[in-house]
Scaffold this motif. Structure first.
Motif, PDB file in Angstrom:
ATOM      1  N   SER A  86       0.836  -1.194   0.000  1.00  0.00           N
ATOM      2  CA  SER A  86       0.000   0.000   0.000  1.00  0.00           C
ATOM      3  C   SER A  86       0.873   1.246   0.000  1.00  0.00           C
ATOM      4  CB  SER A  86      -0.925   0.008   1.222  1.00  0.00           C
ATOM      5  OG  SER A  86      -1.618   1.234   1.316  1.00  0.00           O
ATOM      6  N   THR A 166     -13.116   3.396   5.589  1.00  0.00           N
ATOM      7  CA  THR A 166     -13.393   2.661   4.360  1.00  0.00           C
ATOM      8  C   THR A 166     -12.899   1.225   4.392  1.00  0.00           C
ATOM      9  OG1 THR A 166     -11.356   3.571   3.393  1.00  0.00           O
ATOM     10  CG2 THR A 166     -13.414   4.736   2.918  1.00  0.00           C
ATOM     11  N   ASN A 167     -12.361   0.788   5.538  1.00  0.00           N
ATOM     12  CA  ASN A 167     -11.826  -0.582   5.627  1.00  0.00           C
ATOM     13  C   ASN A 167     -12.362  -1.312   6.851  1.00  0.00           C
ATOM     14  OD1 ASN A 167      -9.380   1.165   4.331  1.00  0.00           O
ATOM     15  ND2 ASN A 167      -9.468  -0.882   3.435  1.00  0.00           N
ATOM     16  N   GLU A 168     -13.670  -1.171   7.108  1.00  0.00           N
ATOM     17  CA  GLU A 168     -14.245  -1.802   8.293  1.00  0.00           C
ATOM     18  C   GLU A 168     -14.097  -3.321   8.284  1.00  0.00           C
ATOM     19  OE1 GLU A 168     -15.523   0.717   6.776  1.00  0.00           O
ATOM     20  OE2 GLU A 168     -16.212   2.203   8.234  1.00  0.00           O
ATOM     21  N   ASP A 170     -11.780  -5.141   6.728  1.00  0.00           N
ATOM     22  CA  ASP A 170     -10.404  -5.629   6.684  1.00  0.00           C
ATOM     23  C   ASP A 170      -9.466  -4.563   7.249  1.00  0.00           C
ATOM     24  OD1 ASP A 170      -8.336  -7.411   6.146  1.00  0.00           O
ATOM     25  OD2 ASP A 170      -7.965  -6.563   4.159  1.00  0.00           O
ATOM     26  N   LEU A 171      -9.764  -4.113   8.472  1.00  0.00           N
ATOM     27  CA  LEU A 171      -8.977  -3.068   9.121  1.00  0.00           C
ATOM     28  C   LEU A 171      -7.621  -3.631   9.533  1.00  0.00           C
ATOM     29  CD1 LEU A 171      -9.209  -0.097  10.054  1.00  0.00           C
ATOM     30  CD2 LEU A 171      -9.911  -0.975  12.290  1.00  0.00           C
ATOM     31  N   ARG A 172      -6.563  -2.899   9.180  1.00  0.00           N
ATOM     32  CA  ARG A 172      -5.201  -3.330   9.478  1.00  0.00           C
ATOM     33  C   ARG A 172      -4.402  -2.175  10.081  1.00  0.00           C
ATOM     34  NH1 ARG A 172      -3.496  -8.052   6.712  1.00  0.00           N
ATOM     35  NH2 ARG A 172      -5.170  -8.974   5.458  1.00  0.00           N
ATOM     36  N   HIS A 175      -3.827   1.104   8.207  1.00  0.00           N
ATOM     37  CA  HIS A 175      -4.945   2.010   8.000  1.00  0.00           C
ATOM     38  C   HIS A 175      -5.023   3.116   9.044  1.00  0.00           C
ATOM     39  CE1 HIS A 175      -6.728  -1.598   5.733  1.00  0.00           C
ATOM     40  NE2 HIS A 175      -6.272  -0.715   4.855  1.00  0.00           N
ATOM     41  N   GLN A 178      -4.609   6.111   7.080  1.00  0.00           N
ATOM     42  CA  GLN A 178      -5.507   6.331   5.947  1.00  0.00           C
ATOM     43  C   GLN A 178      -6.584   7.333   6.353  1.00  0.00           C
ATOM     44  OE1 GLN A 178      -6.944   3.165   3.124  1.00  0.00           O
ATOM     45  NE2 GLN A 178      -8.858   3.526   4.197  1.00  0.00           N
TER      46      GLN A 178
END
Length: 283
Positions: A86, A166-168, A170-172, A175, A178
Motif C-alpha cells: 500500500s 473505508t476498511n471496516e 479488513d482493518l489493518r 490504515h 488512511q
C-alpha cells in the motif's frame, strides 16, 4: 516541534571512569538532539514506521495461518511486513513532513528545557508531562472526533473523516494513516497543542520524544488485526479506547476516545470491559 533552549542544563561529570564518561557523552548527544528541530518529528515518523511494520508482520503471519494469504505471496514483501502492499504509509509520511516544514518555518519554537540531565525532579516532571500530554491529546481529539461523527454535517464533509472508515471489514495496522489531509492535519495540530501546552508550560524535549513514541504506537495498535494486543488486551480498563477502536470502526459509535474511556463512559455509558464480558457470556 522546534529548537530547544540552549540553556538547558546537562550534568557535568568530573573524574570517574568509563561509565561516567559514557553518561556525559549521552548527555551531550541528548542536548544536541534537543537543539535540532527535525529530531522530534523524526521520532514520531520512526515510531509509526516500526509499529506499523511490526504489526503488519504479525497480521501477515495470521493471514497465512488462517489461509487469508496464499503461501505463494510469502515473498520478501511479506517478510518485511509490506503485505498487502500500500502507498498509504509513505504518502502520509510525505504529507506530514511537508506540513511540519511549513510549521517550523512560520511558527517560533517554544523556549523549553531539554530534560537531558535526568535529575530526580526532572524525572518527576517528565512523568507528569507525559501523563498530562496523553490525557490532553486524547481529550481534545475526542471532541473533534465526536464532531466528525455526531456534529454538523458540514464538519463531517469538510474533514472527510469517512475516508478513515473505508476498511471496516479488513482493518489493518497500516490504515491508522488512511485519512483525508484535513483529518490528518487535525491529528497533528492537536498533538502540537498538547506538546506546547503542558502542565508546566511547553513540555521538555525528552517528554516530547517519549510522547511521540507512545502516541503512534497506541494509534497503530488500535487498528491492528492481531489476536493478542500487547497493551490494550492486558489493560482494558486503562486503554478501552485502544481496545474498542475496531468496534468503533464497525459501528461508528463509541468509543470516540482513542486511548482512554472515561469520557465515553461518562457521556455514552460505554464500557469495553462490560462489552467483552457480554460477548463472552453469549458466545
Amino acid at each position: 516541534v522546534g529548537t530547544a533552549s540552549s540553556g538547558a542544563r546537562v550534568h557535568e561529570v568530573v573524574g570517574g571512569g568509563a561509565p561516567a564518561q559514557a553518561m556525559a557523552q549521552v548527555g551531550l548527544l541528548c542536548q544536541a538532539a534537543a537543539e535540532t528541530w527535525w529530531v522530534e518529528p523524526f521520532v514520531a515518523t520512526l515510531s509509526f514506521a516500526v509499529s506499523i511494520n511490526a504489526f503488519s508482520i504479525a497480521e501477515a503471519k495470521s493471514d497465512v495461518k488462517s489461509k487469508r494469504l496464499d503461501d505463494g505471496e510469502r515473498d520478501w514483501l511479506y517478510w518485511f511486513g509490506l503485505r498487502p502492499l500500500s502507498l498509504v504509509t509513505p504518502a502520509a509520511g510525505l504529507a506530514y513532513w511537508a506540513g511540519i516544514y511549513v510549521w517550523v518555518s512560520v511558527v517560533s519554537p517554544p523556549d523549553t528545557q531539554s530534560g537531558c540531565d535526568l535529575s530526580f525532579w526532572t524525572l518527576l516532571r517528565l512523568a507528569a508531562e507525559l501523563v498530562f500530554g496523553l490525557l490532553a491529546y486524547d481529550a481534545i481529539f475526542f471532541a473533534i472526533h465526536l464532531l466528525m461523527h455526531r456534529g454538523p454535517r458540514w464538519f463531517g464533509r469538510a474533514t472527510y473523516h469517512r475516508r478513515h472508515h473505508t476498511n471496516e471489514t479488513d482493518l489493518r495496522a497500516m490504515h491508522v494513516l488512511q485519512h483525508s489531509f484535513f483529518d490528518g492535519s487535525l491529528q497533528v495540530l492537536v498533538n502540537i497543542v498538547a506538546q506546547r501546552n503542558g502542565i508546566f508550560g511547553p513540555k521538555m524535549r525528552v517528554a516530547r520524544w517519549l510522547h511521540n513514541i507512545i502516541v503512534p504506537y497506541l494509534l497503530t495498535e488500535s487498528h491492528a488485526r492481531v489476536q493478542q494486543l500487547p497493551v490494550a488486551s492486558r489493560f482494558p480498563s486503562l486503554f478501552p479506547g485502544v481496545l474498542g477502536h475496531r468496534q468503533h470502526h464497525t459501528t461508528g459509535g463509541p468509543p470516540f476516545q482513542q486511548f482512554f474511556g472515561y469520557l465515553d463512559h461518562r457521556i455514552f455509558g460505554f464500557s469495553v470491559v462490560k462489552d467483552m464480558e457480554t460477548t463472552a457470556a453469549t458466545s
